[in-house]
Design an enzyme around this catalytic site. Sequence first.
Site, PDB file in Angstrom:
ATOM      1  N   ASP A  55     -15.131  12.636 -10.270  1.00 53.26           N
ATOM      2  CA  ASP A  55     -15.969  11.991 -10.675  1.00 53.26           C
ATOM      3  C   ASP A  55     -14.916  10.608 -10.676  1.00 53.26           C
ATOM      4  O   ASP A  55     -13.275  10.110 -11.265  1.00 53.26           O
ATOM      5  CB  ASP A  55     -16.354  12.251 -12.492  1.00 53.26           C
ATOM      6  CG  ASP A  55     -17.270  11.045 -12.692  1.00 53.26           C
ATOM      7  OD1 ASP A  55     -17.085   9.727 -12.584  1.00 53.26           O
ATOM      8  OD2 ASP A  55     -18.441  11.562 -12.766  1.00 53.26           O
ATOM      9  N   HIS A  83     -23.508  13.185 -15.309  1.00 50.71           N
ATOM     10  CA  HIS A  83     -22.758  13.374 -13.992  1.00 50.71           C
ATOM     11  C   HIS A  83     -22.120  14.425 -13.736  1.00 50.71           C
ATOM     12  O   HIS A  83     -21.676  14.924 -12.712  1.00 50.71           O
ATOM     13  CB  HIS A  83     -21.071  12.152 -14.424  1.00 50.71           C
ATOM     14  CG  HIS A  83     -21.106  10.802 -14.697  1.00 50.71           C
ATOM     15  ND1 HIS A  83     -20.903   9.982 -13.982  1.00 50.71           N
ATOM     16  CD2 HIS A  83     -22.413  10.522 -15.253  1.00 50.71           C
ATOM     17  CE1 HIS A  83     -20.863   8.857 -14.434  1.00 50.71           C
ATOM     18  NE2 HIS A  83     -22.022   8.750 -14.902  1.00 50.71           N
TER      19      HIS A  83
HETATM   20  C1  U2F Z   1     -26.819   8.507 -16.277  1.00 50.26           C
HETATM   21  O1  U2F Z   1     -28.264   8.634 -16.244  1.00 50.26           O
HETATM   22  P1  U2F Z   1     -29.580   9.904 -16.666  1.00 50.26           P
HETATM   23  O2  U2F Z   1     -28.851  11.181 -16.826  1.00 50.26           O
HETATM   24  O3  U2F Z   1     -29.738   9.529 -17.615  1.00 50.26           O
HETATM   25  O4  U2F Z   1     -30.025   9.724 -15.434  1.00 50.26           O
HETATM   26  P2  U2F Z   1     -30.581  10.065 -13.916  1.00 50.26           P
HETATM   27  O5  U2F Z   1     -29.561   9.537 -13.033  1.00 50.26           O
HETATM   28  O6  U2F Z   1     -32.013   9.401 -13.372  1.00 50.26           O
HETATM   29  O7  U2F Z   1     -30.602  11.959 -14.245  1.00 50.26           O
HETATM   30  C2  U2F Z   1     -31.024  12.329 -14.890  1.00 50.26           C
HETATM   31  C3  U2F Z   1     -31.593  13.901 -14.351  1.00 50.26           C
HETATM   32  O8  U2F Z   1     -31.864  14.720 -15.090  1.00 50.26           O
HETATM   33  C4  U2F Z   1     -33.236  14.872 -14.764  1.00 50.26           C
HETATM   34  C5  U2F Z   1     -33.496  14.099 -13.099  1.00 50.26           C
HETATM   35  C6  U2F Z   1     -32.157  13.389 -13.325  1.00 50.26           C
HETATM   36  O9  U2F Z   1     -31.763  14.298 -11.942  1.00 50.26           O
HETATM   37  O10 U2F Z   1     -34.399  14.775 -12.478  1.00 50.26           O
HETATM   38  N1  U2F Z   1     -34.410  15.406 -15.940  1.00 50.26           N
HETATM   39  C7  U2F Z   1     -34.925  16.513 -15.756  1.00 50.26           C
HETATM   40  O11 U2F Z   1     -34.808  17.517 -14.348  1.00 50.26           O
HETATM   41  N2  U2F Z   1     -36.161  17.366 -16.555  1.00 50.26           N
HETATM   42  C8  U2F Z   1     -36.076  15.539 -17.492  1.00 50.26           C
HETATM   43  O12 U2F Z   1     -37.048  16.046 -18.176  1.00 50.26           O
HETATM   44  C9  U2F Z   1     -35.572  14.113 -17.497  1.00 50.26           C
HETATM   45  C10 U2F Z   1     -34.031  14.723 -17.146  1.00 50.26           C
HETATM   46  C11 U2F Z   1     -26.325   6.723 -16.751  1.00 50.26           C
HETATM   47  F1  U2F Z   1     -27.271   6.666 -17.681  1.00 50.26           F
HETATM   48  C12 U2F Z   1     -27.360   6.398 -15.316  1.00 50.26           C
HETATM   49  O13 U2F Z   1     -27.224   4.749 -15.918  1.00 50.26           O
HETATM   50  C13 U2F Z   1     -26.272   6.954 -13.999  1.00 50.26           C
HETATM   51  O14 U2F Z   1     -26.988   6.335 -12.612  1.00 50.26           O
HETATM   52  C14 U2F Z   1     -26.838   8.008 -13.491  1.00 50.26           C
HETATM   53  C15 U2F Z   1     -25.459   8.606 -12.469  1.00 50.26           C
HETATM   54  O15 U2F Z   1     -24.790   8.092 -12.564  1.00 50.26           O
HETATM   55  O16 U2F Z   1     -25.943   9.027 -15.229  1.00 50.26           O
END
Ligand code: U2F
Length: 452
Positions: A118, A19
Amino acid sequence: MSTTKKAHVAAFAFPFGSHPTPLLHLVQRLAAAALDVHFSYFNTTKSNHKVLSNVNLQCYDNIRLYNVDDGVPQGHIFSGNPTETIELFIKATPHNFRKRLDEVVEETGMKATCLLTDAFLWFSVEMAEEMGIPWLAFWTAGPAAISIHMYTDVIHDKLCQNGKIQNLDQTLDFLPGLSTIHAIDLPTEILHIDTQFARLLHSMSLSVPRAAAVILNSFHGINSVVENDLKSKLQKCLNIGPFPLPSPVAPSEDPSGCLSWLDHHEAASVAYISFGTMLAPPPPEMVALSEALEKKQVPYLWSMRDNLKGHLLEGFFERTRSIGKVVQWAPQLQVLAHCSVGVFVTHSGWNSTIESVLGGVPMICRPFFGDQMINRRFVEEVWRIGVGLEGGVFTKSGVMNDLDVVLGKDGKKMRENIGRLREFAFRAVAENGSSIEDFKSLSNMVSKLHVG
Ligand code: U2F
Protein backbone atom coordinates in the site's frame (compact mmCIF):
# COMPACT_ATOMS: atom_id res chain seq x y z
CA MET A 1 4.95 -24.00 0.28
CA SER A 2 6.69 -24.89 -2.93
CA THR A 3 10.33 -23.84 -2.87
CA THR A 4 10.58 -24.02 -6.65
CA LYS A 5 9.13 -20.57 -7.18
CA LYS A 6 11.56 -18.28 -8.89
CA ALA A 7 10.38 -15.05 -7.29
CA HIS A 8 8.84 -14.02 -4.00
CA VAL A 9 6.65 -10.93 -3.75
CA ALA A 10 5.97 -9.58 -0.26
CA ALA A 11 2.75 -7.57 -0.15
CA PHE A 12 2.13 -5.24 2.83
CA ALA A 13 -1.42 -4.07 3.53
CA PHE A 14 -2.59 -0.91 5.29
CA PRO A 15 -5.14 -2.61 7.51
CA PHE A 16 -7.97 -0.03 7.57
CA GLY A 17 -11.10 0.78 5.54
CA SER A 18 -11.22 -0.72 2.09
CA HIS A 19 -7.41 -0.69 1.68
CA PRO A 20 -6.56 -4.39 2.30
CA THR A 21 -9.10 -6.02 -0.04
CA PRO A 22 -8.07 -4.35 -3.32
CA LEU A 23 -4.42 -5.17 -2.52
CA LEU A 24 -5.33 -8.80 -2.03
CA HIS A 25 -7.33 -8.73 -5.28
CA LEU A 26 -4.24 -7.39 -7.00
CA VAL A 27 -2.15 -10.17 -5.46
CA GLN A 28 -4.73 -12.74 -6.66
CA ARG A 29 -4.64 -11.35 -10.15
CA LEU A 30 -0.85 -11.39 -10.26
CA ALA A 31 -0.73 -14.85 -8.71
CA ALA A 32 -3.01 -16.15 -11.47
CA ALA A 33 -0.87 -14.53 -14.16
CA ALA A 34 2.52 -15.48 -12.69
CA LEU A 35 2.23 -19.05 -11.45
CA ASP A 36 5.96 -19.35 -10.88
CA VAL A 37 5.97 -16.44 -8.42
CA HIS A 38 5.16 -16.85 -4.74
CA PHE A 39 3.15 -14.15 -2.95
CA SER A 40 3.20 -13.48 0.79
CA TYR A 41 0.50 -11.09 1.96
CA PHE A 42 1.11 -9.39 5.32
CA ASN A 43 -1.71 -7.76 7.27
CA THR A 44 -2.89 -7.52 10.87
CA THR A 45 -4.75 -10.51 12.33
CA LYS A 46 -8.02 -8.61 12.61
CA SER A 47 -7.88 -7.26 9.09
CA ASN A 48 -6.81 -10.62 7.60
CA HIS A 49 -9.80 -12.18 9.30
CA LYS A 50 -12.13 -9.57 7.78
CA VAL A 51 -10.60 -9.81 4.33
CA LEU A 52 -10.85 -13.60 4.32
CA SER A 53 -14.58 -13.44 5.01
CA ASN A 54 -15.00 -12.03 1.45
CA VAL A 55 -12.16 -13.66 -0.45
CA ASN A 56 -11.63 -17.29 -1.36
CA LEU A 57 -7.98 -18.22 -1.73
CA GLN A 58 -8.44 -21.97 -2.05
CA CYS A 59 -7.45 -22.14 -5.68
CA TYR A 60 -4.23 -20.14 -5.21
CA ASP A 61 -1.41 -22.32 -4.00
CA ASN A 62 1.09 -19.52 -4.61
CA ILE A 63 -0.43 -17.11 -2.05
CA ARG A 64 0.06 -17.23 1.72
CA LEU A 65 -1.36 -14.81 4.27
CA TYR A 66 0.62 -13.79 7.35
CA ASN A 67 -0.36 -11.79 10.41
CA VAL A 68 1.69 -8.84 11.62
CA ASP A 69 1.55 -7.04 14.95
CA ASP A 70 -1.13 -4.30 15.03
CA GLY A 71 0.77 -2.28 17.64
CA VAL A 72 -1.99 -2.49 20.26
CA PRO A 73 -0.28 -3.21 23.62
CA GLN A 74 -1.69 -6.13 25.60
CA GLY A 75 -4.50 -5.04 27.91
CA HIS A 76 -4.68 -1.64 26.19
CA ILE A 77 -7.78 0.36 27.04
CA PHE A 78 -8.96 2.38 24.07
CA SER A 79 -9.72 6.05 24.62
CA GLY A 80 -12.59 6.07 22.12
CA ASN A 81 -10.61 8.23 19.67
CA PRO A 82 -11.35 6.65 16.25
CA THR A 83 -7.83 7.29 14.97
CA GLU A 84 -6.15 5.54 17.90
CA THR A 85 -5.87 2.12 16.20
CA ILE A 86 -4.32 3.78 13.14
CA GLU A 87 -1.81 5.67 15.29
CA LEU A 88 -0.83 2.54 17.24
CA PHE A 89 -0.39 0.63 13.99
CA ILE A 90 1.76 3.37 12.45
CA LYS A 91 3.95 3.34 15.56
CA ALA A 92 4.47 -0.41 15.14
CA THR A 93 5.67 0.03 11.54
CA PRO A 94 8.05 -0.75 9.89
CA HIS A 95 9.37 -3.19 12.51
CA ASN A 96 6.22 -5.34 12.56
CA PHE A 97 6.39 -5.95 8.80
CA ARG A 98 10.18 -6.36 8.75
CA LYS A 99 10.14 -8.86 11.64
CA ARG A 100 7.44 -11.04 10.09
CA LEU A 101 9.01 -10.87 6.64
CA ASP A 102 12.38 -11.98 8.05
CA GLU A 103 10.64 -14.91 9.77
CA VAL A 104 8.89 -15.91 6.55
CA VAL A 105 12.13 -15.72 4.56
CA GLU A 106 13.79 -17.88 7.21
CA GLU A 107 10.89 -20.40 7.19
CA THR A 108 10.63 -20.68 3.42
CA GLY A 109 14.21 -20.09 2.36
CA MET A 110 12.93 -17.61 -0.23
CA LYS A 111 14.30 -14.09 -0.11
CA ALA A 112 11.82 -11.42 -1.13
CA THR A 113 12.42 -10.27 -4.69
CA CYS A 114 10.07 -7.33 -4.55
CA LEU A 115 7.88 -5.36 -2.11
CA LEU A 116 4.36 -4.64 -3.32
CA THR A 117 2.77 -2.46 -0.68
CA ASP A 118 0.00 0.00 0.00
CA ALA A 119 1.50 3.37 -0.96
CA PHE A 120 0.67 4.66 2.54
CA LEU A 121 3.43 2.33 3.82
CA TRP A 122 6.10 4.60 2.36
CA PHE A 123 8.84 3.13 4.58
CA SER A 124 8.78 0.20 2.14
CA VAL A 125 10.96 2.23 -0.21
CA GLU A 126 13.73 2.31 2.38
CA MET A 127 13.25 -1.35 3.23
CA ALA A 128 13.32 -2.32 -0.45
CA GLU A 129 16.39 -0.19 -1.19
CA GLU A 130 18.18 -1.73 1.79
CA MET A 131 17.28 -5.19 0.49
CA GLY A 132 18.28 -4.24 -3.04
CA ILE A 133 14.85 -5.04 -4.48
CA PRO A 134 12.20 -2.85 -6.15
CA TRP A 135 9.25 -1.21 -4.41
CA LEU A 136 5.88 -1.33 -6.15
CA ALA A 137 3.49 1.13 -4.53
CA PHE A 138 -0.26 0.51 -4.76
CA TRP A 139 -2.40 3.65 -4.47
CA THR A 140 -5.97 2.65 -3.62
CA ALA A 141 -7.63 5.99 -4.43
CA GLY A 142 -7.83 7.99 -7.66
CA PRO A 143 -5.14 9.73 -9.77
CA ALA A 144 -6.15 13.27 -8.77
CA ALA A 145 -5.74 12.45 -5.08
CA ILE A 146 -2.20 11.09 -5.39
CA SER A 147 -1.26 13.95 -7.66
CA ILE A 148 -2.48 16.46 -5.07
CA HIS A 149 -0.45 14.72 -2.35
CA MET A 150 2.62 14.91 -4.56
CA TYR A 151 2.05 18.66 -4.87
CA THR A 152 1.70 19.22 -1.10
CA ASP A 153 4.77 21.46 -0.87
CA VAL A 154 3.83 23.41 -4.02
CA ILE A 155 0.33 23.95 -2.63
CA HIS A 156 1.78 25.25 0.61
CA ASP A 157 4.19 27.56 -1.20
CA LYS A 158 1.41 28.95 -3.38
CA LEU A 159 -1.47 29.20 -0.97
CA CYS A 160 -0.11 29.60 2.54
CA GLN A 161 0.30 32.92 4.22
CA ASN A 162 1.65 32.95 7.77
CA GLY A 163 1.61 29.15 7.75
CA LYS A 164 -2.08 28.95 6.90
CA ILE A 165 -4.18 28.74 3.75
CA GLN A 166 -6.28 31.89 4.08
CA ASN A 167 -8.60 31.63 1.09
CA LEU A 168 -10.26 28.22 1.04
CA ASP A 169 -12.24 29.13 -2.09
CA GLN A 170 -9.06 29.45 -4.12
CA THR A 171 -8.75 26.88 -6.89
CA LEU A 172 -5.66 24.80 -7.66
CA ASP A 173 -5.54 26.28 -11.16
CA PHE A 174 -1.72 26.23 -10.99
CA LEU A 175 -1.71 22.38 -11.02
CA PRO A 176 -2.19 20.29 -14.19
CA GLY A 177 -5.72 18.89 -14.49
CA LEU A 178 -6.74 20.10 -11.03
CA SER A 179 -8.17 23.55 -11.70
CA THR A 180 -11.67 22.62 -10.48
CA ILE A 181 -10.36 21.63 -7.06
CA HIS A 182 -10.69 24.28 -4.36
CA ALA A 183 -8.46 24.59 -1.30
CA ILE A 184 -11.47 23.62 0.80
CA ASP A 185 -11.54 20.22 -0.98
CA LEU A 186 -8.03 19.36 0.17
CA PRO A 187 -7.55 16.57 2.68
CA THR A 188 -6.96 17.96 6.20
CA GLU A 189 -3.59 16.20 6.12
CA ILE A 190 -2.51 18.54 3.32
CA LEU A 191 -3.94 21.64 4.97
CA HIS A 192 -2.21 20.87 8.28
CA ILE A 193 0.87 18.65 8.24
CA ASP A 194 0.99 18.31 12.00
CA THR A 195 -0.44 14.90 12.84
CA GLN A 196 1.25 11.53 12.67
CA PHE A 197 -1.00 10.48 9.78
CA ALA A 198 -0.38 13.75 7.92
CA ARG A 199 3.38 13.22 8.27
CA LEU A 200 2.94 9.68 6.94
CA LEU A 201 1.11 11.00 3.85
CA HIS A 202 3.70 13.69 3.32
CA SER A 203 6.52 11.14 3.49
CA MET A 204 4.55 8.99 1.07
CA SER A 205 4.21 11.87 -1.39
CA LEU A 206 7.99 12.36 -1.32
CA SER A 207 8.71 8.61 -1.63
CA VAL A 208 6.49 7.50 -4.51
CA PRO A 209 8.82 8.87 -7.21
CA ARG A 210 11.38 6.32 -5.92
CA ALA A 211 8.97 3.41 -6.48
CA ALA A 212 9.77 1.22 -9.48
CA ALA A 213 6.07 1.61 -10.28
CA VAL A 214 2.96 3.18 -8.80
CA ILE A 215 -0.14 1.11 -9.45
CA LEU A 216 -3.59 2.67 -9.59
CA ASN A 217 -7.13 1.31 -9.62
CA SER A 218 -7.91 3.68 -12.46
CA PHE A 219 -8.10 3.70 -16.25
CA HIS A 220 -6.92 5.74 -19.18
CA GLY A 221 -9.25 8.57 -20.12
CA ILE A 222 -10.76 9.24 -16.73
CA ASN A 223 -8.42 12.18 -16.23
CA SER A 224 -5.84 12.37 -19.01
CA VAL A 225 -4.08 15.57 -17.92
CA VAL A 226 -3.44 14.25 -14.40
CA GLU A 227 -2.50 10.86 -15.82
CA ASN A 228 0.14 12.39 -18.12
CA ASP A 229 1.48 14.57 -15.34
CA LEU A 230 1.82 11.55 -13.04
CA LYS A 231 3.59 9.66 -15.80
CA SER A 232 6.11 12.50 -16.09
CA LYS A 233 6.86 12.41 -12.36
CA LEU A 234 6.85 8.69 -11.57
CA GLN A 235 9.23 6.02 -12.81
CA LYS A 236 6.19 4.06 -14.01
CA CYS A 237 2.54 4.83 -13.47
CA LEU A 238 0.38 1.78 -14.16
CA ASN A 239 -3.38 2.21 -14.43
CA ILE A 240 -4.74 -1.30 -14.16
CA GLY A 241 -8.38 -0.65 -13.27
CA PRO A 242 -11.21 -0.38 -12.89
CA PHE A 243 -10.64 -3.34 -10.60
CA PRO A 244 -14.04 -5.00 -10.91
CA LEU A 245 -13.66 -5.36 -14.69
CA PRO A 246 -10.45 -7.14 -15.62
CA SER A 247 -10.43 -9.23 -12.47
CA PRO A 248 -14.05 -10.07 -11.82
CA VAL A 249 -14.26 -11.51 -8.35
CA ALA A 250 -16.95 -14.08 -7.64
CA PRO A 251 -20.23 -12.21 -7.11
CA SER A 252 -20.75 -11.42 -3.43
CA GLU A 253 -23.31 -13.47 -1.62
CA ASP A 254 -26.61 -11.77 -1.00
CA PRO A 255 -27.97 -13.24 2.22
CA SER A 256 -30.20 -10.21 2.78
CA GLY A 257 -31.91 -10.58 -0.59
CA CYS A 258 -31.03 -7.10 -1.88
CA LEU A 259 -31.04 -8.15 -5.52
CA SER A 260 -34.38 -9.93 -5.43
CA TRP A 261 -35.83 -6.92 -3.57
CA LEU A 262 -34.50 -4.66 -6.35
CA ASP A 263 -36.09 -6.96 -8.96
CA HIS A 264 -39.49 -5.76 -7.75
CA HIS A 265 -38.84 -2.11 -8.50
CA GLU A 266 -39.14 0.04 -11.60
CA ALA A 267 -36.08 0.96 -13.62
CA ALA A 268 -33.92 3.76 -12.16
CA SER A 269 -36.29 4.36 -9.24
CA VAL A 270 -34.41 3.22 -6.13
CA ALA A 271 -31.97 5.22 -3.98
CA TYR A 272 -29.07 3.04 -2.82
CA ILE A 273 -27.37 4.51 0.26
CA SER A 274 -23.97 3.55 1.63
CA PHE A 275 -21.12 5.43 3.26
CA GLY A 276 -18.42 2.84 2.73
CA THR A 277 -16.55 0.75 5.23
CA MET A 278 -15.99 3.23 8.05
CA LEU A 279 -18.26 6.24 7.94
CA ALA A 280 -21.72 7.42 8.88
CA PRO A 281 -23.18 10.93 8.76
CA PRO A 282 -23.90 12.60 12.12
CA PRO A 283 -27.35 11.63 13.50
CA PRO A 284 -29.14 14.88 12.52
CA GLU A 285 -28.03 14.35 8.93
CA MET A 286 -29.18 10.72 8.96
CA VAL A 287 -32.56 11.99 10.14
CA ALA A 288 -32.68 14.66 7.41
CA LEU A 289 -31.87 12.04 4.74
CA SER A 290 -34.50 9.64 6.05
CA GLU A 291 -37.15 12.38 6.23
CA ALA A 292 -36.46 13.36 2.62
CA LEU A 293 -36.82 9.74 1.45
CA GLU A 294 -40.07 9.36 3.36
CA LYS A 295 -41.51 12.64 2.18
CA LYS A 296 -40.70 11.89 -1.48
CA GLN A 297 -41.66 8.21 -1.06
CA VAL A 298 -38.48 7.21 -2.88
CA PRO A 299 -37.81 3.46 -2.57
CA TYR A 300 -34.51 3.00 -0.77
CA LEU A 301 -31.95 0.30 -0.06
CA TRP A 302 -29.73 1.44 2.83
CA SER A 303 -26.52 -0.33 3.83
CA MET A 304 -26.41 0.58 7.51
CA ARG A 305 -24.60 -1.03 10.42
CA ASP A 306 -26.96 -2.11 13.20
CA ASN A 307 -25.47 0.27 15.76
CA LEU A 308 -26.55 3.25 13.62
CA LYS A 309 -30.23 2.40 13.40
CA GLY A 310 -30.91 4.13 16.72
CA HIS A 311 -29.85 7.44 15.16
CA LEU A 312 -33.03 7.59 13.11
CA LEU A 313 -36.31 8.86 14.51
CA GLU A 314 -38.59 6.32 16.08
CA GLY A 315 -41.10 4.79 13.68
CA PHE A 316 -39.14 5.60 10.49
CA PHE A 317 -38.48 1.97 9.59
CA GLU A 318 -42.05 0.87 10.33
CA ARG A 319 -43.58 3.74 8.39
CA THR A 320 -41.36 3.15 5.36
CA ARG A 321 -41.39 -0.66 5.46
CA SER A 322 -43.22 -0.86 2.13
CA ILE A 323 -40.68 1.32 0.31
CA GLY A 324 -37.42 0.61 2.11
CA LYS A 325 -34.92 -2.10 2.93
CA VAL A 326 -32.07 -1.77 5.42
CA VAL A 327 -29.18 -4.22 5.42
CA GLN A 328 -25.90 -4.41 7.33
CA TRP A 329 -23.93 -5.03 4.13
CA ALA A 330 -25.05 -5.03 0.51
CA PRO A 331 -23.40 -6.70 -2.50
CA GLN A 332 -22.69 -3.17 -3.70
CA LEU A 333 -21.15 -3.91 -7.06
CA GLN A 334 -24.18 -5.98 -8.12
CA VAL A 335 -26.61 -3.53 -6.50
CA LEU A 336 -25.18 -0.64 -8.51
CA ALA A 337 -25.35 -2.75 -11.66
CA HIS A 338 -29.06 -3.44 -11.08
CA CYS A 339 -31.33 -1.54 -13.45
CA SER A 340 -33.73 -0.42 -10.72
CA VAL A 341 -31.12 1.67 -8.90
CA GLY A 342 -31.59 5.30 -9.92
CA VAL A 343 -29.26 7.13 -7.55
CA PHE A 344 -26.36 6.33 -5.23
CA VAL A 345 -26.15 8.40 -2.04
CA THR A 346 -22.46 8.03 -1.25
CA HIS A 347 -19.50 9.30 0.77
CA SER A 348 -17.53 9.46 -2.50
CA GLY A 349 -14.89 6.86 -1.57
CA TRP A 350 -12.88 5.97 -4.66
CA ASN A 351 -14.13 2.38 -4.97
CA SER A 352 -17.74 3.46 -4.58
CA THR A 353 -17.30 6.20 -7.18
CA ILE A 354 -15.79 3.77 -9.69
CA GLU A 355 -18.46 1.14 -8.97
CA SER A 356 -21.21 3.72 -9.53
CA VAL A 357 -19.65 4.63 -12.88
CA LEU A 358 -19.55 0.95 -13.87
CA GLY A 359 -23.17 0.52 -12.81
CA GLY A 360 -24.18 3.67 -14.72
CA VAL A 361 -25.71 5.26 -11.60
CA PRO A 362 -25.54 9.02 -10.89
CA MET A 363 -24.56 10.08 -7.38
CA ILE A 364 -25.56 12.38 -4.54
CA CYS A 365 -22.25 12.99 -2.79
CA ARG A 366 -21.72 13.60 0.90
CA PRO A 367 -17.90 13.49 1.30
CA PHE A 368 -16.30 13.45 4.74
CA PHE A 369 -12.49 13.35 4.55
CA GLY A 370 -9.36 12.45 2.61
CA ASP A 371 -9.83 12.20 -1.14
CA GLN A 372 -13.63 12.23 -0.93
CA MET A 373 -14.09 15.98 -1.49
CA ILE A 374 -11.82 15.74 -4.53
CA ASN A 375 -13.88 12.84 -5.93
CA ARG A 376 -17.07 14.79 -5.30
CA ARG A 377 -15.71 17.79 -7.23
CA PHE A 378 -14.85 15.57 -10.21
CA VAL A 379 -18.25 13.85 -10.09
CA GLU A 380 -20.16 17.11 -10.01
CA GLU A 381 -18.07 19.56 -12.01
CA VAL A 382 -15.76 17.62 -14.32
CA TRP A 383 -17.57 14.44 -15.28
CA ARG A 384 -21.06 15.85 -14.44
CA ILE A 385 -22.36 12.53 -13.20
CA GLY A 386 -23.81 13.56 -9.87
CA VAL A 387 -24.39 16.38 -7.43
CA GLY A 388 -22.91 17.64 -4.19
CA LEU A 389 -25.10 18.89 -1.37
CA GLU A 390 -25.87 22.50 -0.70
CA GLY A 391 -23.68 23.43 2.27
CA GLY A 392 -22.02 20.01 2.03
CA VAL A 393 -24.39 18.30 4.47
CA PHE A 394 -27.75 16.51 4.34
CA THR A 395 -30.77 18.72 5.00
CA LYS A 396 -34.30 17.50 4.34
CA SER A 397 -35.03 20.14 1.68
CA GLY A 398 -31.55 19.76 0.10
CA VAL A 399 -31.92 16.01 -0.30
CA MET A 400 -35.49 16.33 -1.63
CA ASN A 401 -34.21 18.75 -4.23
CA ASP A 402 -31.23 16.55 -5.16
CA LEU A 403 -33.46 13.47 -5.47
CA ASP A 404 -35.66 15.44 -7.89
CA VAL A 405 -32.60 16.45 -9.90
CA VAL A 406 -30.94 13.04 -10.10
CA LEU A 407 -34.09 10.96 -10.53
CA GLY A 408 -35.50 13.51 -13.03
CA LYS A 409 -34.39 14.66 -16.45
CA ASP A 410 -31.00 15.99 -15.27
CA GLY A 411 -30.31 12.43 -14.14
CA LYS A 412 -30.76 11.27 -17.75
CA LYS A 413 -28.04 13.66 -18.87
CA MET A 414 -25.81 12.41 -16.04
CA ARG A 415 -26.39 8.84 -17.18
CA GLU A 416 -25.28 9.80 -20.68
CA ASN A 417 -22.12 11.34 -19.22
CA ILE A 418 -21.49 8.20 -17.18
CA GLY A 419 -21.91 6.21 -20.40
CA ARG A 420 -18.89 8.03 -21.85
CA LEU A 421 -16.74 7.24 -18.81
CA ARG A 422 -17.88 3.62 -18.87
CA GLU A 423 -16.76 3.42 -22.48
CA PHE A 424 -13.24 4.45 -21.40
CA ALA A 425 -13.38 1.82 -18.66
CA PHE A 426 -14.44 -1.00 -21.00
CA ARG A 427 -11.99 0.10 -23.70
CA ALA A 428 -9.16 0.00 -21.13
CA VAL A 429 -9.85 -3.64 -20.31
CA ALA A 430 -10.60 -4.83 -23.84
CA GLU A 431 -7.97 -6.84 -25.72
CA ASN A 432 -4.81 -4.69 -25.94
CA GLY A 433 -6.58 -2.06 -23.81
CA SER A 434 -4.41 0.28 -21.74
CA SER A 435 -5.22 -1.34 -18.37
CA ILE A 436 -4.54 -4.80 -19.77
CA GLU A 437 -1.20 -3.66 -21.18
CA ASP A 438 -0.27 -1.91 -17.92
CA PHE A 439 -1.14 -5.06 -15.99
CA LYS A 440 1.05 -7.14 -18.34
CA SER A 441 3.92 -4.78 -17.69
CA LEU A 442 3.38 -5.13 -13.94
CA SER A 443 3.17 -8.88 -14.18
CA ASN A 444 6.42 -8.91 -16.23
CA MET A 445 8.16 -6.74 -13.66
CA VAL A 446 7.17 -9.16 -10.91
CA SER A 447 8.05 -12.32 -12.88
CA LYS A 448 11.43 -11.29 -14.18
CA LEU A 449 12.88 -10.98 -10.64
CA HIS A 450 14.60 -14.09 -9.37
CA VAL A 451 15.17 -15.38 -5.89
CA GLY A 452 18.93 -14.96 -5.43
C1 U2F B 1 -11.58 4.50 2.09
O1 U2F B 1 -12.86 4.23 1.59
P1 U2F B 1 -14.07 3.29 2.03
O2 U2F B 1 -13.56 1.96 2.32
O3 U2F B 1 -14.89 3.88 3.11
O4 U2F B 1 -14.98 3.39 0.71
P2 U2F B 1 -14.81 2.92 -0.78
O5 U2F B 1 -13.48 3.24 -1.35
O6 U2F B 1 -15.96 3.51 -1.48
O7 U2F B 1 -14.94 1.34 -0.70
C2 U2F B 1 -16.00 0.72 -0.09
C3 U2F B 1 -16.04 -0.70 -0.62
O8 U2F B 1 -16.92 -1.45 0.21
C4 U2F B 1 -17.91 -2.10 -0.58
C5 U2F B 1 -18.02 -1.26 -1.84
C6 U2F B 1 -16.60 -0.75 -2.04
O9 U2F B 1 -15.86 -1.67 -2.83
O10 U2F B 1 -18.49 -2.04 -2.91
N1 U2F B 1 -19.20 -2.14 0.15
C7 U2F B 1 -20.00 -3.22 -0.07
O11 U2F B 1 -19.69 -4.14 -0.86
N2 U2F B 1 -21.19 -3.30 0.61
C8 U2F B 1 -21.60 -2.33 1.47
O12 U2F B 1 -22.71 -2.48 2.04
C9 U2F B 1 -20.76 -1.20 1.67
C10 U2F B 1 -19.56 -1.13 0.98
C11 U2F B 1 -11.50 6.01 2.24
F1 U2F B 1 -12.39 6.40 3.20
C12 U2F B 1 -11.80 6.66 0.90
O13 U2F B 1 -11.73 8.06 1.04
C13 U2F B 1 -10.83 6.17 -0.17
O14 U2F B 1 -11.19 6.68 -1.43
C14 U2F B 1 -10.83 4.64 -0.21
C15 U2F B 1 -9.80 4.06 -1.17
O15 U2F B 1 -8.54 4.46 -0.76
O16 U2F B 1 -10.61 4.08 1.09
